[in-house]
Scaffold this motif. Structure first.
Motif, PDB file in Angstrom:
ATOM      1  N   ASP A   7     -26.736   6.601   2.651  1.00 35.81           N
ATOM      2  CA  ASP A   7     -27.747   5.966   3.494  1.00 35.81           C
ATOM      3  C   ASP A   7     -28.610   5.017   2.669  1.00 35.81           C
ATOM      4  O   ASP A   7     -28.334   4.758   1.502  1.00 35.81           O
ATOM      5  CB  ASP A   7     -28.613   7.008   4.220  1.00 35.81           C
ATOM      6  N   LYS A   8     -29.630   4.489   3.323  1.00 34.44           N
ATOM      7  CA  LYS A   8     -30.605   3.574   2.714  1.00 34.44           C
ATOM      8  C   LYS A   8     -29.907   2.416   1.990  1.00 34.44           C
ATOM      9  O   LYS A   8     -30.045   2.230   0.786  1.00 34.44           O
ATOM     10  CB  LYS A   8     -31.573   4.317   1.801  1.00 34.44           C
ATOM     11  N   LEU A   9     -29.173   1.628   2.763  1.00 33.45           N
ATOM     12  CA  LEU A   9     -28.468   0.466   2.243  1.00 33.45           C
ATOM     13  C   LEU A   9     -29.405  -0.741   2.281  1.00 33.45           C
ATOM     14  O   LEU A   9     -29.863  -1.143   3.348  1.00 33.45           O
ATOM     15  CB  LEU A   9     -27.221   0.222   3.084  1.00 33.45           C
ATOM     16  N   TYR A  10     -29.688  -1.293   1.119  1.00 35.36           N
ATOM     17  CA  TYR A  10     -30.626  -2.415   0.985  1.00 35.36           C
ATOM     18  C   TYR A  10     -29.955  -3.563   0.247  1.00 35.36           C
ATOM     19  O   TYR A  10     -28.945  -3.385  -0.439  1.00 35.36           O
ATOM     20  CB  TYR A  10     -31.854  -1.987   0.173  1.00 35.36           C
ATOM     21  N   PRO A  27     -36.509  -5.948  -2.079  1.00 35.59           N
ATOM     22  CA  PRO A  27     -35.373  -5.449  -1.293  1.00 35.59           C
ATOM     23  C   PRO A  27     -35.732  -5.235   0.176  1.00 35.59           C
ATOM     24  O   PRO A  27     -36.858  -4.854   0.508  1.00 35.59           O
ATOM     25  CB  PRO A  27     -35.048  -4.107  -1.971  1.00 35.59           C
ATOM     26  N   ILE A  28     -34.760  -5.499   1.049  1.00 36.28           N
ATOM     27  CA  ILE A  28     -34.925  -5.282   2.485  1.00 36.28           C
ATOM     28  C   ILE A  28     -33.692  -4.555   3.006  1.00 36.28           C
ATOM     29  O   ILE A  28     -32.611  -4.653   2.421  1.00 36.28           O
ATOM     30  CB  ILE A  28     -35.134  -6.611   3.248  1.00 36.28           C
ATOM     31  N   PRO A  29     -33.821  -3.807   4.123  1.00 31.95           N
ATOM     32  CA  PRO A  29     -32.668  -3.073   4.654  1.00 31.95           C
ATOM     33  C   PRO A  29     -31.535  -4.014   5.040  1.00 31.95           C
ATOM     34  O   PRO A  29     -31.764  -5.081   5.592  1.00 31.95           O
ATOM     35  CB  PRO A  29     -33.247  -2.358   5.885  1.00 31.95           C
ATOM     36  N   LEU A  30     -30.299  -3.598   4.735  1.00 34.18           N
ATOM     37  CA  LEU A  30     -29.121  -4.397   5.078  1.00 34.18           C
ATOM     38  C   LEU A  30     -28.579  -3.972   6.438  1.00 34.18           C
ATOM     39  O   LEU A  30     -28.396  -4.795   7.325  1.00 34.18           O
ATOM     40  CB  LEU A  30     -28.053  -4.229   3.990  1.00 34.18           C
ATOM     41  N   ALA A  31     -28.302  -2.698   6.587  1.00 33.27           N
ATOM     42  CA  ALA A  31     -27.780  -2.141   7.838  1.00 33.27           C
ATOM     43  C   ALA A  31     -27.714  -0.633   7.652  1.00 33.27           C
ATOM     44  O   ALA A  31     -27.972  -0.116   6.565  1.00 33.27           O
ATOM     45  CB  ALA A  31     -26.389  -2.701   8.164  1.00 33.27           C
ATOM     46  N   LYS A  32     -27.362   0.075   8.718  1.00 35.25           N
ATOM     47  CA  LYS A  32     -27.096   1.499   8.582  1.00 35.25           C
ATOM     48  C   LYS A  32     -25.704   1.664   7.988  1.00 35.25           C
ATOM     49  O   LYS A  32     -24.730   1.109   8.483  1.00 35.25           O
ATOM     50  CB  LYS A  32     -27.196   2.200   9.935  1.00 35.25           C
ATOM     51  N   TYR A 184     -36.473   1.413  -4.194  1.00 37.87           N
ATOM     52  CA  TYR A 184     -36.282   0.361  -3.186  1.00 37.87           C
ATOM     53  C   TYR A 184     -37.455  -0.614  -3.113  1.00 37.87           C
ATOM     54  O   TYR A 184     -37.439  -1.526  -2.292  1.00 37.87           O
ATOM     55  CB  TYR A 184     -36.046   0.984  -1.813  1.00 37.87           C
ATOM     56  N   LYS A 185     -38.453  -0.434  -3.964  1.00 39.62           N
ATOM     57  CA  LYS A 185     -39.573  -1.376  -3.980  1.00 39.62           C
ATOM     58  C   LYS A 185     -39.200  -2.657  -4.720  1.00 39.62           C
ATOM     59  O   LYS A 185     -39.704  -3.738  -4.424  1.00 39.62           O
ATOM     60  CB  LYS A 185     -40.805  -0.730  -4.614  1.00 39.62           C
ATOM     61  N   GLU A 186     -38.334  -2.519  -5.713  1.00 43.08           N
ATOM     62  CA  GLU A 186     -37.822  -3.669  -6.443  1.00 43.08           C
ATOM     63  C   GLU A 186     -36.499  -3.280  -7.086  1.00 43.08           C
ATOM     64  O   GLU A 186     -36.212  -2.095  -7.271  1.00 43.08           O
ATOM     65  CB  GLU A 186     -38.813  -4.141  -7.509  1.00 43.08           C
ATOM     66  N   VAL A 187     -35.675  -4.270  -7.388  1.00 49.09           N
ATOM     67  CA  VAL A 187     -34.400  -4.008  -8.047  1.00 49.09           C
ATOM     68  C   VAL A 187     -34.693  -3.462  -9.437  1.00 49.09           C
ATOM     69  O   VAL A 187     -35.485  -4.039 -10.194  1.00 49.09           O
ATOM     70  CB  VAL A 187     -33.542  -5.281  -8.125  1.00 49.09           C
TER      71      VAL A 187
END
Length: 201
Positions: A7-10, A27-32, A184-187
């Motif tokens: 899960d949590k694909l960004y 980073p932003i969400p890509l999809a489920k 997920y706040k930054e790469v």
């Protein structure tokens, strides 16, 4: 330990300076995420001496990331594949499309309830594959698959090397809680402990 979830694909867009060195956006969400298959290709060379293999070198060459996702929104499709959103909000794909590389992050749940976290530093995606089927007696979900080529990043890290993947396991003694909290706040940027300076003679 085996993983049992995903899960949590960004993704994070990349900006390059004149030398090609990457800077990552937030980073932003890509999809489920449904599936993620990662394969790696190595460049390999063997030096033979005295009737045997004297040296063997194996280096990362490239990789392939295949993502099964629930849906690919218009803005994400534009970022990943280079397609255009027209004035009517319609996604237009052309023969000239070619998306810019992005960083991709996700996590996989382990059997003990902890997670293994990943960042792939530079992935260039192609056009997503779509499977469609007419409605029959039973319900069948049709979902897109998008495949990308994994490359090493151009920017060297603090050790002078060019990483292609970062991986951290939640709960490991060497991984700080802060690293997981901020994943997920930054790469993630590799950091290294500086060797102790020697004494003077």
């Amino acid at each position: 330990m085996a993983t049992i979830g995903l899960d949590k694909l960004y993704y994070a867009k990349i900006t390059e300076d004149k030398d090609g060195n990457e800077t990552y956006e937030t980073p932003i969400p890509l999809a489920k995420a449904m599936t993620a298959d990662l394969s790696v290709e190595l460049a390999e060379a063997t030096l033979y001496a005295d009737d045997g293999a004297a040296e063997i070198v194996k280096e990362f060459k490239s990789g392939t990331l295949s993502l099964g996702i629930d849906d690919l929104g218009a803005a994400t499709a534009s970022d990943l594949t280079g397609s255009t959103i027209d004035a009517g909000g319609v996604v237009i794909s052309t023969a000239e499309d070619g998306g810019d590389p992005v960083a991709v992050g996700f996590r996989a749940k382990k059997a003990n309830g902890k997670y293994k976290y990943y960042w792939l530093y530079r992935v260039k995606f192609g056009i997503p594959a779509t499977n469609l089927a007419t409605k029959g007696d039973s319900i069948t979900f049709s979902t897109p698959t998008i495949e990308g080529t994994i490359l090493r990043r151009n920017k060297a890290d603090a050790s002078g090397k060019h990483p292609w993947k970062a991986e951290a396991t939640e709960g490991d003694a060497t991984v700080s809680a802060n690293t997981i909290t901020n994943w997920y706040k930054e790469v993630y940027e590799p950091t290294y402990t500086q060797p102790a300076s020697g004494g003077t003679n």
